[in-house]
Each structure stands twice: as structure tokens, then as C-alpha cells.
Design an enzyme around this catalytic site. Structure first.
Site, PDB file in Angstrom:
ATOM      1  N   CYS A   1       0.803  -1.231   0.000  1.00 40.91           N
ATOM      2  CA  CYS A   1       0.000   0.000   0.000  1.00 40.91           C
ATOM      3  C   CYS A   1       0.833   1.277   0.000  1.00 40.91           C
ATOM      4  CB  CYS A   1      -0.982  -0.025   1.166  1.00 40.91           C
ATOM      5  SG  CYS A   1      -1.977  -1.526   1.138  1.00 40.91           S
TER       6      CYS A   1
ATOM      7  N   HIS B   1      -1.716   8.378   6.292  1.00 42.44           N
ATOM      8  CA  HIS B   1      -2.051   7.074   5.722  1.00 42.44           C
ATOM      9  C   HIS B   1      -3.398   6.647   6.307  1.00 42.44           C
ATOM     10  CE1 HIS B   1      -1.430   3.280   3.761  1.00 42.44           C
ATOM     11  NE2 HIS B   1      -1.524   2.613   4.893  1.00 42.44           N
TER      12      HIS B   1
ATOM     13  N   HIS C   1      -9.588   2.581   1.162  1.00 41.79           N
ATOM     14  CA  HIS C   1      -8.164   2.354   0.968  1.00 41.79           C
ATOM     15  C   HIS C   1      -7.963   1.822  -0.454  1.00 41.79           C
ATOM     16  CE1 HIS C   1      -4.081   1.505   1.526  1.00 41.79           C
ATOM     17  NE2 HIS C   1      -4.092   0.810   2.652  1.00 41.79           N
TER      18      HIS C   1
END
Lengths: 413, 356
Positions: free
Chosen positions: A172, A305, A342
Site C-alpha cells: 500500500c 495514511h 483504501h
């Protein structure tokens, strides 16, 4: 030649952004996304791409793709072979390309971040191989098209440029790393301009994976909220066209913003869990600031994040608080994953475009569902629509496996 | 100009768990034995070349991070540890900051298939222990945990020709003093789905798994006597440049060969797959290793083995220079030249401080 290396420039060139393309569940293109992020709109809905009836969680931020893709140099056959991920990548790249006003050329590096590439095609391959073992139709095409480098090549062919492709799959953190790597290619004199970004489509394997880890929120994704209970998945793509300031000025291009700092490092703590104290996160934020010659005091907004999982947000909150020091008390922080989920390999790139939006339009993206701050947060979470003076922003991206990346962007005025 | 040297090589292949085994297979010159895997729903099996079980217990598997790791991680860990062994024995390298660049094409297919199969049967019981191992970055992460002092790590995916882009990136990190040594590894694992996919693309290809690793450093005294001399541009396949043109552009950048040079190419699988690369190297008159005739289609591991074989031939002082030709399947062509660090190609004689 890639080696011997080109000599480092006496003074590293400044790196500016002249094109940005974005597609998320909020919509396609800058305008729809800027409206959505500014309002903190949430784009989740019941998953339609695959069967989730036996999954614990049943929502995600899905993208509605247009039936007709923009006219490019791709043939109808090439277009027909694109899967959802390839289409999102193409749409973002096309928007960025038009905005930057670049024309077809050789030797423009393409740097992409993705975790899954064309995984949905891989899934289809597997299902057909298992359920219809005697049926081979489409399998050869799937075997080729699921590979990320083939999707990248479609971008080349669609827009008429070519050059070396680098596909980063640092989980990610990939999208953030891709933009950072592009920044470094230009700073080190290896390229004058680079197309960079990230993308990922929702797939059954990955959705099921996060659900099996119980990392998906069964309620509402609320990054940094004391009552958070997990992340939400989304899909999308974003592309930035980067070039040297001199190159942009020579051709009279409109400059959208500047990349001024990047740092990356790897946390060796655990495959899926960050170090509890956020050691590596702290390190990359400090290094990115040092590279950009700025301090935490000068950062006007931090795009975290902020996945919404208990462990990520606790670790990141500690790191941000320590890095920011006294600035923490007034440093606006938010995670746009609250709006679009996400995006895995696309996250860092999409969030880079969100940072660009805040710099261009002077607002902060809120988390509308945020209620109770986690005690580790010594900083305010943006939870209402608000205008703000924004000159410097920092964006964090972390991935399974431990890669952490921080990027710093400056307003161009 | 920064000089970059090779500090070590490592290989896990169907020939065995070290570079010596790979060398032995190449010296023997015969295709390695094949095995078969079963494709679900078929009575017919698919040929593959599998990595044999290690002769001795792999001590690194005792590391807590590697307990549940997939075969690709085991291969990568063994290859990188072998490549790093020489450096680790040197006091000057004790506190080195390492870089790790992992290159993958198929990646972690065994666990991906397993996890997806579990998902299709019943997602409620799909294993949370398996899913993280499906991520491309998982082998990198495990290797980094094993090595401990890693400052930078990237996982790159693409066709096998990106392996040399990984080497170039490692050289860049070294030149910028961001790391003191850099491990670049290529790794793959084999199962029925990879063999099945290749059957659709090239019926003669026999897929294989394993890993190859090259450790780069800046200090000639820490090297095994091999220097990186050149890496061509990555020549992309595109609407503007077909694979043959890309391979020819790569070949042109490497220049004409001198006496005593080796070519380690990626041919030997099938006439169709080899045609492009053979055409690009039509003028080659020197010694040549047609690597895939021996080990088959190793994807990214195969690209790494080509570099390992080239480096090992120099380390064994059989050649003064070795060229590596990587013509990928879907992305690009790229080549490299490694030379003996003690050998002046233009004068044809040893020159360095390492005895020849």
C-alpha cells in the site's frame, strides 16, 4: 545507458507537477473529486463487482466506469482487453496527459505503483481453470493482460509516448513510492519528465483477504477515531505528470504544484503490523522534511495514511505527534480514506492529487464521521469543511511488508 | 563516475541450492530433469522443473518471520544469504547499510491460488495466515527481516527484463551513498497455474522456480573481482518499437564483442520465443550460454540466473567479460556487461590489484 550512471547535476532541478488525473468512487476527474473531498463525502455502497454474501463486510467504494473511454491511439481490440484496473489507469493518465499538454515522445519514464495489477483477470483465469478445466477460451489473453506491465504499455500506446517502465509493488506504499521514485529520477538528472502514479481495482481475493484479517470495518471507517474498527476498501487511480521546473517554464506550462521532498524506509517489525511506536514512520517524515529543507512547523496539512485500523492509526498518531512536536497541537491532519476507502497501490497517488487540490484551492479535506479522537492523537483531525491557508503538505503511505513513504508538496503561486 | 562491483552471487534453482549447483548444470550442458504437476480437473500432467529439497536443513527457517512463509521466500532468502556471505565475513562490511531490490513476475502464486481457492469455497474460513503471503512485497519483507540492517527496499514487478533495471537502481542507491551494499534478487515459484498459463503462450516452455541474487558494492576490495561495466537503456516494446527493434537497440548499445567475452542469453526454450533474441545477436561470434535450454523458463529467477551465470564465469576467470541479454516477454529488452575487475578490456591484460 542506465549504467554508467549519468553524473548527478550540480544542483538538483526543482520538480513540478503539470498534469494530474484522478478517478475514485467520488467520480472521474479533478472537478468531481475536488467537490467530494472538500465536502468529505463518503462514497461507499454495497459491493457489486463480486459476491460478498458470505463475507463479514459487504461495502466498498466502487468506481462506476464510463461505458465509452476517451478517444486515444488504442485500437478497439486493445480497448476491449482492458480490465477495470487498466481502464482506471488509462482514464487517470489521459486526464493528466491532456492537462500537462505533453505531446508524443520517446523516453518518458513511466513509474507506477500497484499491488494487484490485473488481478481480476487472474481471478477469472483461476475460476475458469477450476470450474471449466476443458475450456481454454480467453485464458491466453488473461494470462498476458493480468500483468501490470501490459497495463502500463496500454498507457504508452494510448497516449503515444514510450520509455522505461518501473512498476513498484511495495504493497500500500506503492503509489507514494512511485511518485517519490519519479521525483528522484528527475532530481538525479536521469529524466527531464516522468509520468507517475498508482492504481488498483477492487478484487475478490484482496477483499476476502482483508476481511479474513478482520481488518475491514463492519461499521464506518473512521481513521484516528477512538472507536474506529477497521478500514474500508476502495478502488481508483491517479497519475501525476512531473517535469523539471526549467522544462515546464520553457514551454509555458501551467504549474499545479511542486514536489519538494520524499523519503522511504522499511519497518522490519512485522509483515502486516507497523512498529507500535511508529519508528519508521517518524524516520521517513523527518527525512522527507530534511530533503525538502522544511520543518514540521512549516507543514500546513498532513494527509495521513490513516487506514482506520486500530494498529495503523495508533502507530501513525504516535509518530506524527513526536515528529510534529509543539506544532502537533495545531497541525491539521486527516485521512481521505474516510471518503473513498483504501486504494492500496493507488492510495499514495490519489492522496498526492488530494494534496495538490488542497494546495491549489486552499481547503482541507474533512472526515465527516470523525467523533472522538484517539488519545494518541495530539493533533486536530479535520472533521468539518474548512478553507485554509495551505502552502506545504505532507502525505504518508505505508504498506504490508513495512515500506513507509512520505512525500512533501508545495503550493505553486 | 561511480564504479560498482559485485560482492557476491547466490542461486537457488532446479539444479540445487547454490551457485555451484547452477554452474555444474551449465557445465554439464544438459537440460535439467523435469517433473510434473497436476492441473485440477485434468488427468494429463504439466511438465515443470522444481527446486529439489535442500540437502541440509535451512537454518534461516528458524527465524520467526519465516515460519509460515511461502517457497518463494525460502528461495529468495537462501539466494540472498549466499550472495551476502562473502561480505558478511569481512569486518569492513560489518555495519553496512543494505539495500534490497526484489524483482518478480509471477510472484507468490502458490499461496495466492491457495487463498483464492479458500475464498471461492467459503470466504468465512479463508486463512488470514495465508493472505499476507500473497502480497508481492512479502518475500522482500521477510528477507529484510532476516538481514536486519536494511535501509531501503523496493519490490519491482514486470517481465524478466526488469531485473537489470533493478541492478541499475541498486547502482544508483550505491552511487548516491544511500546504502553501502545492495542485494538485487529475482525470485519465482512454480505451480500448476504458472505451467498452465505458459502452456497457452508457448507450449514448449517448461516453467521453473527458484531465485538468483547479485550483491553490489562500491569497494573493489570487497568484491569478488567483478565490475559492472554497462547496462543498456530499457528498450520498451510499444506501438513505436516492436520486440525485435527493442532487442536490436539493446544489442547495439552493448557494442561489438571482443575476444574472450561471453554471452549469456535467454534462448533455448523454443524457436518462436528465441527468434527475436537470436536475430538481435546474429553477429555474435564468441562463447555463448543458451541458459534456458538447461533450466527452462525461470521468469524473473531465470533473468537473475543469467546474471549469476555471467558473473560466475568471470569469477572462475574463464572469460574477461560477460554480456547478459534479457529480452522480456511483454515489456522490454535490456542488456548488461560485467567485466573482470582486474582486466583491461582495451589492453586485453589484467590491470587491477586482484591477482588474476
Amino acid at each position: 545507458m542506465l549504467f554508467p550512471l549519468k553524473p548527478l547535476p550540480a544542483a538538483p532541478p526543482r520538480v513540478v507537477i503539470t498534469g494530474a488525473g484522478i478517478i475514485t468512487a467520488l467520480g472521474r476527474g479533478w472537478k468531481l473529486n475536488t467537490q467530494g473531498f472538500r465536502e468529505g463525502r463518503r462514497a461507499f455502497r454495497p459491493v457489486t463487482h463480486f459476491d460478498v454474501s458470505r463475507q463479514r463486510v459487504k461495502i466498498a467504494a466502487e468506481v462506476d466506469l464510463p461505458e465509452i473511454l476517451p478517444a486515444t491511439k488504442l485500437t478497439p481490440r486493445q480497448l476491449a482487453r482492458l480490465d477495470g484496473a487498466g481502464k482506471m489507469l488509462l482514464l487517470a493518465a489521459h486526464e493528466a496527459w491532456l492537462q500537462s499538454g505533453w505531446t508524443a515522445a520517446e523516453n518518458i519514464p513511466l513509474v507506477l505503483g500497484t499491488t494487484a495489477g490485473g488481478m481480476t483477470l487472474g481471478e477469472a483465469y483461476y475460476r475458469q481453470a477450476i470450474h471449466q478445466p476443458g475450456q481454454h477460451r480467453q485464458q491466453a489473453t488473461r494470462a498476458i493482460q493480468y500483468q501490470a506491465q501490459v497495463q502500463a504499455r496500454a498507457v504508452f500506446d494510448a497516449l503515444g509516448f514510450s520509455g522505461p517502465t518501473t512498476i513498484l509493488s511495495n504493497a500500500c506504499a506503492s503509489g507514494g513510492n512511485a511518485i517519490g521514485h519519479a521525483f528522484e529520477l528527475i532530481r538525479s538528472g536521469q529524466a527531464e519528465r516522468v509520468v507517475a502514479g498508482g492504481y488498483d481495482a477492487l478484487g475478490e481475493l484482496v477483499f476476502s483477504g482483508f476481511d479474513s484479517l478482520q481488518a475491514l470495518s463492519p461499521t464506518t471507517c473512521r481513521p484516528f477515531d477512538a472507536h474506529r474498527d477497521g478500514l474500508a476498501l476502495g478502488e481508483g487511480a491517479a497519475i501525476l505528470n512531473l517535469e523539471t521546473l526549467a522544462h515546464a517554464q520553457r514551454r509555458g506550462a501551467e504549474i499545479l504544484g511542486e514536489v519538494t521532498g520524499y523519503a522511504t524506509a522499511i519497518d522490519q517489525h512485522h509483515l502486516t503490523q507497523p512498529h507500535p511506536q511508529g519508528n519508521t514512520t517518524l524516520q521517513v517524515m523527518q527525512q522527507a522534511c530534511a530533503n525538502a529543507w522544511v520543518t514540521a512547523e512549516e507543514i500546513d496539512y498532513l494527509n495521513a495514511h490513516g487506514t482506520g485500523t486500530v494498529l495503523n492509526d495508533a502507530s501513525e498518531a504516535l509518530a506524527i505527534s513526536e515528529w510534529a512536536g509543539t506544532r502537533a497541537a495545531t497541525l491539521p491532519v486527516s485521512s481521505t480514506k474516510a471518503s473513498i476507502g483504501h486504494l492500496l497501490g493507488g492510495a499514495g497517488a490519489v492522496e498526492a492529487v488530494v494534496c495538490l487540490m488542497t494546495l491549489r484551492e486552499q481547503w482541507l479535506p474533512p472526515e465527516m464521521e470523525f467523533e472522538t479522537p484517539d488519545p494518541a492523537c495530539r493533533f486536530p483531525i479535520v472533521h468539518q469543511m474548512q478553507d485554509a491557508r495551505v502552502n506545504l503538505v505532507l502525505s504518508n503511505s505505508f504498506g504490508f511488508g513495512g515500506v513507509n513513504a512520505s512525500l512533501i508538496f508545495r503550493r505553486w503561486a | 563516475m561511480s564504479r560498482i562491483f559485485v560482492a557476491g552471487l547466490g542461486a537457488v534453482s532446479p539444479a540445487g541450492w547454490n551457485v555451484a549447483a547452477l554452474r555444474g548444470a551449465l557445465e554439464k550442458g544438459e537440460p535439467l530433469p523435469t517433473q510434473t504437476v497436476v492441473r485440477p480437473g485434468w488427468t494429463k500432467t504439466l511438465p515443470v522443473r522444481l527446486v529439489p529439497p535442500p540437502a541440509t536443513k535451512l537454518e534461516f527457517l528458524a527465524h520467526p518471520r519465516l515460519r509460515r512463509s511461502s517457497p518463494i521466500t525460502h528461495y529468495a532468502a537462501a539466494a540472498t544469504l549466499e550472495a551476502l556471505a562473502g561480505l558478511r565475513g569481512k569486518p569492513a562490511a560489518k555495519h553496512f547499510r543494505l539495500g534490497v531490490i526484489a524483482c518478480l513476475q509471477s510472484g507468490c502464486v502458490q499461496y495466492s491460488c491457495r487463498f483464492y481457492d479458500e475464498t471461492l469455497k467459503n470466504p468465512a474460513t479463508a486463512s488470514p495466515l495465508v493472505f499476507p503471503e500473497t502480497v508481492h512485497a512479502a518475500p522482500t519483507s521477510h528477507v529484510v527481516a532476516l538481514l536486519e540492517n536494511v535501509a531501503l527496499a523496493y519490490s519491482l514487478v514486470g517481465d524478466p527484463a526488469i531485473f537489470l533495471q533493478g541492478v541499475a537502481l541498486g547502482a544508483q542507491w550505491l552511487a548516491e551513498n544511500r546504502v553501502d551494499a545492495c542485494l538485487v534478487f529475482g525470485a519465482e515459484e512454480t505451480n500448476w497455474i504458472v505451467a498452465d498459463a505458459f502452456r497457452h503462450l508457448d507450449r514448449r516452455a517448461i516453467v521453473t522456480g527458484g531465485a538468483g541474487a547479485v550483491c553490489l558494492c562500491r569497494d573493489q576490495n570487497l568484491s569478488i573481482g567483478i565490475e559492472l561495466a554497462a547496462i543498456t537503456d530499457a528498450q520498451p516494446f510499444s506501438a513505436r518499437q516492436n520486440p525485435l527493434q527493442a532487442a536490436q537497440a539493446m544489442r547495439a548499445q552493448l557494442g561489438k564483442n571482443s575476444a574472450g567475452e561471453l554471452l549469456c542469453d535467454g534462448t533455448g526454450v523454443s524457436p518462436r520465443a528465441d527468434a527475436t533474441e537470436n536475430a538481435a545477436w546474429r553477429d555474435w561470434s564468441g562463447d555463448r550460454i543458451r541458459s534456458k535450454a538447461i533450466w527452462g523458463e525461470g521468469l524473473m529467477a531465470g533473468a537473475a540466473w543469467q546474471c549469476v551465470a555471467a558473473g560466475d564465469a568471470l569469477a572462475q576467470k574463464k572469460f574477461s567479460a560477460a554480456n547478459v541479454s534479457l529480452v522480456g516477454s511483454t515489456q522490454q529488452a535490456i542488456g548488461a556487461k560485467f567485466v573482470r575487475a582486474d582486466f583491461d578490456l582495451s589492453a586485453g591484460a589484467p590491470m587491477g590489484n586482484i591477482p588474476s
